[in-house]
Design a protein around this motif. Structure first.
Motif, PDB file in Angstrom:
ATOM      1  N   VAL A 294       0.451  -0.908  -0.119  1.00 57.46           N
ATOM      2  CA  VAL A 294      -0.086   0.057  -0.403  1.00 57.46           C
ATOM      3  C   VAL A 294       0.524   1.086   0.108  1.00 57.46           C
ATOM      4  N   SER A 295       1.703   1.234   0.242  1.00 56.09           N
ATOM      5  CA  SER A 295       2.946   2.301   0.870  1.00 56.09           C
ATOM      6  C   SER A 295       3.658   2.997   0.018  1.00 56.09           C
ATOM      7  N   LEU A 296       4.236   1.302  -0.237  1.00 56.04           N
ATOM      8  CA  LEU A 296       5.263   1.146  -1.679  1.00 56.04           C
ATOM      9  C   LEU A 296       4.771   2.041  -3.199  1.00 56.04           C
ATOM     10  N   PRO A 297       3.648   2.237  -3.640  1.00 49.68           N
ATOM     11  CA  PRO A 297       3.474   3.051  -4.519  1.00 49.68           C
ATOM     12  C   PRO A 297       3.479   4.471  -4.117  1.00 49.68           C
ATOM     13  N   PHE A 298       3.569   5.075  -3.213  1.00 50.72           N
ATOM     14  CA  PHE A 298       3.116   6.643  -2.350  1.00 50.72           C
ATOM     15  C   PHE A 298       5.016   6.872  -2.237  1.00 50.72           C
ATOM     16  N   TYR A 299       5.863   5.795  -1.563  1.00 49.88           N
ATOM     17  CA  TYR A 299       7.118   5.663  -1.671  1.00 49.88           C
ATOM     18  C   TYR A 299       7.586   6.006  -3.296  1.00 49.88           C
ATOM     19  N   LEU A 300       7.216   5.675  -4.280  1.00 54.21           N
ATOM     20  CA  LEU A 300       8.472   5.465  -5.383  1.00 54.21           C
ATOM     21  C   LEU A 300       8.188   6.602  -5.533  1.00 54.21           C
ATOM     22  N   GLN A 301       6.884   7.058  -6.042  1.00 52.18           N
ATOM     23  CA  GLN A 301       6.519   8.212  -6.674  1.00 52.18           C
ATOM     24  C   GLN A 301       6.626   9.208  -6.044  1.00 52.18           C
ATOM     25  N   HIS A 302       6.917   9.980  -4.996  1.00 52.61           N
ATOM     26  CA  HIS A 302       6.668  10.922  -4.154  1.00 52.61           C
ATOM     27  C   HIS A 302       8.103  10.779  -3.354  1.00 52.61           C
ATOM     28  N   VAL A 303       8.460   9.616  -2.973  1.00 50.10           N
ATOM     29  CA  VAL A 303      10.393  10.154  -2.280  1.00 50.10           C
ATOM     30  C   VAL A 303      11.905   9.308  -3.628  1.00 50.10           C
ATOM     31  N   LEU A 304      11.082   8.328  -4.326  1.00 53.49           N
ATOM     32  CA  LEU A 304      12.136   8.221  -5.500  1.00 53.49           C
ATOM     33  C   LEU A 304      11.719   8.929  -6.626  1.00 53.49           C
ATOM     34  N   GLY A 305      10.401   9.709  -7.180  1.00 57.61           N
ATOM     35  CA  GLY A 305      10.339  10.318  -8.247  1.00 57.61           C
ATOM     36  C   GLY A 305      10.399   9.580  -9.633  1.00 57.61           C
ATOM     37  N   ARG A 306       9.569   7.868  -9.028  1.00 57.97           N
ATOM     38  CA  ARG A 306       9.317   7.480 -10.082  1.00 57.97           C
ATOM     39  C   ARG A 306       8.186   7.852 -10.786  1.00 57.97           C
ATOM     40  N   ASP A 307       8.294   7.407 -12.398  1.00 57.74           N
ATOM     41  CA  ASP A 307       7.279   7.736 -12.831  1.00 57.74           C
ATOM     42  C   ASP A 307       6.686   6.326 -13.087  1.00 57.74           C
ATOM     43  N   HIS A 308       4.966   6.000 -13.650  1.00 62.90           N
ATOM     44  CA  HIS A 308       3.969   5.034 -13.621  1.00 62.90           C
ATOM     45  C   HIS A 308       4.512   4.185 -14.274  1.00 62.90           C
ATOM     46  N   LEU A 309       4.937   4.256 -15.562  1.00 64.07           N
ATOM     47  CA  LEU A 309       5.706   2.675 -16.172  1.00 64.07           C
ATOM     48  C   LEU A 309       6.671   2.653 -15.372  1.00 64.07           C
ATOM     49  N   SER A 310       7.687   2.403 -14.573  1.00 65.41           N
ATOM     50  CA  SER A 310       8.768   2.603 -13.421  1.00 65.41           C
ATOM     51  C   SER A 310       8.064   1.552 -12.880  1.00 65.41           C
TER      52      SER A 310
END
Length: 475
Positions: A294-310
């Protein structure tokens, strides 16, 4: 077995220790089809909620009940329905549950209001609860004892992979079709599984009287607990009140069950030490897995700056690793105890989550993949031996209750993990994703601690152990 019965793989009671071939293969395929649908539908609708809310003119808060209605129904009905299955027979209950699930899926696809869709999801959750309550018991009767670990590994791999692939599959369907097709895809699969249900083992029911009072206490207690966990962050007073009411219902339920031979809530199985340890470790493991996902999508997008494809690629590393490790741990079950294997899996999952939480904002994809693979390897390595200890240590006559307890523990752990993420975001909006990963790591460490106690217990002299070891299944 006679030649006649071998030529007719559908008829008869099957093998005393598992089903004969080729009936076993068809039974496994039927079980996996039903398992895939029931697990997927717990999360496949998540990505469609914004679209459904707009289409049905509902608020986002109201649309969330499309998911909550399903999950609350499943967790409230699992134990009562597993008790019903022991009394009326597994195959009959499977056909009833699958028929209800398939018809409810059609009703979901045809719904044109939020109220109709929510009611259809409740019916779908009821059908899913019937199916989930049977999975553990059926695998115990489908496979011979020597192949039980392999069967459990296939089940664990299917549940683990499908529970995290639901949103991805839902997004793929939405990219080519309207939201009703998320539910309509169940129809052909359900019809095929119904056609193949005749290959399932003929496990007769006990015919014992059903404990309606315990069933009502169980349904009320489980429902209030899940609702209380959901409210705990936004409305703490209401949440605590609901959790307290759930605890009171649980107290009365356990008190009632103590004097029963085969109680609806299987406290008799919790007196078997390998089962008790497996239940505790499983709840912690699934809490860790769900809070992470549940938290990893937020972490990857907001903290590590990854786009949806990545994000899709990176998140996919966890289920791939889990699927790869499930059969490996199944083979090792014959050489090592469940405690040793589960401890190694929990440690790997905790290490992977700690690695992810410690990544700098400019971390590359390779570093993220390392953490995701470690987490997935640990989760996949943990589930098979732990489920084998839970199902294999229970008497075969209580296979239905053990299966229901296994499914209830999984849903309970997932619900608690989701609540941990909500608490993390409430404590800190900016650091919420990282804090949630730390909470997830804490749950994995709790699973490790449970297994450390198990290892210590296994090293005690045999006379000092209150129950048998969990290295292999009992019959």
């Amino acid at each position: 077995m006679s030649a006649a019965s071998q030529q007719n793989p559908v008829g008869g009671q099957g093998h005393a220790d598992g089903l004969p071939l080729p009936r076993r293969r068809w039974a496994v395929a039927t079980l996996l089809l039903a398992m895939t649908m029931a697990v997927l539908d717990a999360s496949i609708a998540n990505v469609a909620l914004p679209t459904i809310a707009v289409d049905l003119d509902a608020s986002p808060a109201a649309a969330v009940w499309i998911v909550n209605a399903y999950n609350v129904t499943v967790v409230a009905m699992l134990l009562p329905l597993s008790s019903v299955a022991e009394r009326v027979g597994f195959k009959r209950m499977f056909v009833i549950g699958l028929s209800l699930f398939t018809l409810a899926s059609l009703a979901c696809a045809l719904s044109r209001s939020l109220e109709a869709l929510t009611l259809s999801r409740i019916a779908q959750g009821l059908g899913a609860a019937v199916l989930m309550s049977l999975f553990g018991g059926l695998v115990r009767h489908i496979y011979p004892t020597r192949m039980l670990a392999r069967g459990i590994s296939i089940n664990a791999m299917t549940v683990g992979v499908m529970s995290v692939l639901g949103p991805t599959i839902g997004a793929a369907i939405l990219s080519v079709a309207q939201w009703p097709w998320i539910f309509a895809v169940n129809l052909p699969v359900g019809l095929v599984a119904l056609r193949c249900a005749r290959f399932l083992p003929d496990v007769p029911g006990t015919g014992a009287r059903f404990d309606w009072a315990s069933a009502l206490l169980c349904m009320v207690g489980m429902s209030l607990f899940i609702l209380g966990i959901d409210y705990l962050v936004a409305e703490p007073v209401r949440g605590l009140g609901l959790v307290a009411a759930a605890a009171a219902a649980a107290w009365f339920l356990v008190r009632r069950a103590r004097g029963q031979t085969a109680p609806l809530v299987p406290v008799d199985l919790l007196r078997i030490k390998p089962v008790a340890y497996a239940v505790g470790a499983s709840a912690c493991s699934f809490a860790a897995q769900m809070s992470a996902f549940v938290s990893l999508p937020f972490y990857l997008q907001h903290v590590l700056g990854r786009d949806h494809l990545s994000m899709g690629f990176l998140l996919g590393m966890w289920p791939v690793a889990a699927a790869a490790m499930a059969p490996v741990s199944a083979r090792l079950c014959e050489r090592y105890s469940a405690a040793q294997l589960c401890a190694a899996g929990a440690a790997a999952m905790a290490a992977g989550l700690a690695w992810l939480a410690a990544l700098p904002p400019d971390a590359g994809n390779a570093a993220i993949v390392v953490g995701m693979l470690l987490g997935g390897i640990g989760f996949g390595f943990f589930q098979t031996p732990n489920n084998r200890a839970m199902l294999g240590s229970a008497p075969r006559s209580r296979a239905g209750a053990a299966g229901g307890m296994q499914a209830t523990t999984r849903v309970f752990g997932q619900s608690f993990g989701t609540a941990l993420v909500a608490a993390a975001f409430w404590l800190s909006r900016e650091q919420g994703p990282t804090l949630a990963l730390i909470f997830s790591m804490g749950c994995a460490l709790m699973a490790l601690a449970v297994n450390a106690v198990r290892i210590h217990r296994d090293r005690l002299p045999a006379a000092a152990r209150p129950a048998k070891s969990d290295k292999g299944p009992s019959s």
